[in-house]
Design an enzyme around this catalytic site. Structure first.
Site, mmCIF file in Angstrom:
data_model
loop_
_atom_site.group_PDB
_atom_site.id
_atom_site.type_symbol
_atom_site.label_atom_id
_atom_site.label_comp_id
_atom_site.label_asym_id
_atom_site.label_seq_id
_atom_site.Cartn_x
_atom_site.Cartn_y
_atom_site.Cartn_z
ATOM 1 N N LEU A 131 0.925 -1.091 -0.019
ATOM 2 C CA LEU A 131 -0.015 -0.176 0.109
ATOM 3 C C LEU A 131 0.734 1.075 -0.106
ATOM 4 C CD1 LEU A 131 -2.624 -0.793 2.703
ATOM 5 C CD2 LEU A 131 -2.775 -1.177 0.292
ATOM 6 N N ASP A 132 0.362 2.210 -0.540
ATOM 7 C CA ASP A 132 1.232 3.550 -0.520
ATOM 8 C C ASP A 132 1.323 4.066 0.840
ATOM 9 O OD1 ASP A 132 1.400 3.570 -3.344
ATOM 10 O OD2 ASP A 132 -0.486 4.754 -3.607
ATOM 11 N N ARG A 133 2.367 4.932 0.824
ATOM 12 C CA ARG A 133 2.286 5.538 2.508
ATOM 13 C C ARG A 133 1.078 5.919 3.064
ATOM 14 N NH1 ARG A 133 6.709 8.315 5.376
ATOM 15 N NH2 ARG A 133 7.687 8.431 3.313
ATOM 16 N N ARG A 231 -5.639 5.276 -8.015
ATOM 17 C CA ARG A 231 -5.571 6.800 -7.877
ATOM 18 C C ARG A 231 -5.475 7.277 -9.380
ATOM 19 N NH1 ARG A 231 -0.583 7.440 -4.082
ATOM 20 N NH2 ARG A 231 -0.810 9.734 -4.456
#
Length: 291
Positions: A131-133, A231
């Protein structure tokens, strides 16, 4: 950690290696490691893997390979959604990296999980997805190489799936749909991705959960797992995630992209039982929805 299997009448006459591949799902790479480490025992004694077995023989496999991840364990609190001797699923908060970076080697999910593992678990960090930050939610971690291999197979086949909740700008016209558009790197950015003809195929399914004042709460499922996939796809169709400055989302009501991995499903890598785990929507996204 050991895995045991009793040879059935249908297995009789097969080699230990073939039974491990056919019935236990071991990869050839893992079997080669087990050969080097003498990690397979038949009826309590070390055995050659090309030995043909009989009904009732007992195979015992040592799943610990003495591998390690060169990351500093840190006592960072983690929210455990599920755990057994083969598998760990955690609910990652936003503003936390999954893996350390050269300039940011500490305070990541890897640091926290390696500290959490006990002496019976190899100190190896094996996440099945990232997962992205600033994306919160569920991360699946295998506790040994065999579980990692079985789960990676499921990820490729779609048997291991992930669902997300997202708040996107504007109103999605169709209540459900799919986005099948390739994603690649932006030439002028090391971080940003974009829809482009020479990118890798990416498929996202979405369904409207709720229309808000000027945005939409959507549930999304990934078929593929490209970097920034949700996104990029939502931005490309004109509905960037709220809080996602990188892809044109409006910065109101939340200080990160409004994206949360809320559910994962799979077959357990050892038992084969269906496993579905949920994570509640985090407070910052809840406030955004109610505002």
């Amino acid at each position: 950690m050991k895995l045991s299997y009793q040879v059935t009448a249908a297995d009789a006459g097969l080699t230990a290696e073939r039974i491990m591949q056919k019935n236990l799902g071991f990869s050839r790479t893992t079997i080669r490691k087990l050969k080097r480490l003498s990690g397979v025992v038949v009826n309590g004694q070390a055995a050659y893997l090309n030995k043909r077995l009989q009904e009732g023989d007992q195979i015992s496999v040592n799943l610990r390979f003495e591998e390690y991840t060169n990351v500093l364990p840190q006592p960072i609190p983690i929210e455990i959604a599920y755990e057994d001797e083969h598998l760990l699923i955690v609910n990652k908060p936003h503003n936390m990296l999954v893996h350390p970076l050269k300039h940011e080697p500490e305070n990541t999910l890897a640091n926290a999980i390696l500290y959490h593992f006990d002496n019976n678990t190899e100190p190896v960090f094996r996440p099945l997805s990232r997962l992205d930050r600033n994306t919160s939610g569920l991360v699946v971690v295998a506790k040994h190489a065999h579980a990692g291999f079985r789960l990676a197979q499921q990820l490729s086949s779609g048997e291991l799936w992930r669902e997300y909740l997202a708040v996107v700008g504007g109103f999605l016209e169709q209540e459900s749909g799919s986005i099948d558009l390739p994603i690649g790197r932006c030439k002028d950015s090391k971080v940003k991705r974009m829809v482009c003809p020479d990118g890798r195929r990416a498929i996202t399914y979405y369904q409207v959960k709720q229309y808000l004042a000027d945005s939409t709460l959507a549930r999304l499922r990934l078929v593929t797992g490209r970097t920034h996939q949700i996104r990029v796809h939502m931005s490309h169709i004109g509905h960037p995630l709220v809080g996602d400055a990188l892809y044109g989302g409006r910065m109101e009501g939340i200080n990160r992209q409004a994206l949360h991995c809320c559910r994962v499903g799979m077959k357990h890598p050892i038992t084969g039982n269906e496993l579905i785990i949920d994570a509640p929507i985090p407070e910052d996204m809840r406030r955004l929805i109610l505002s």
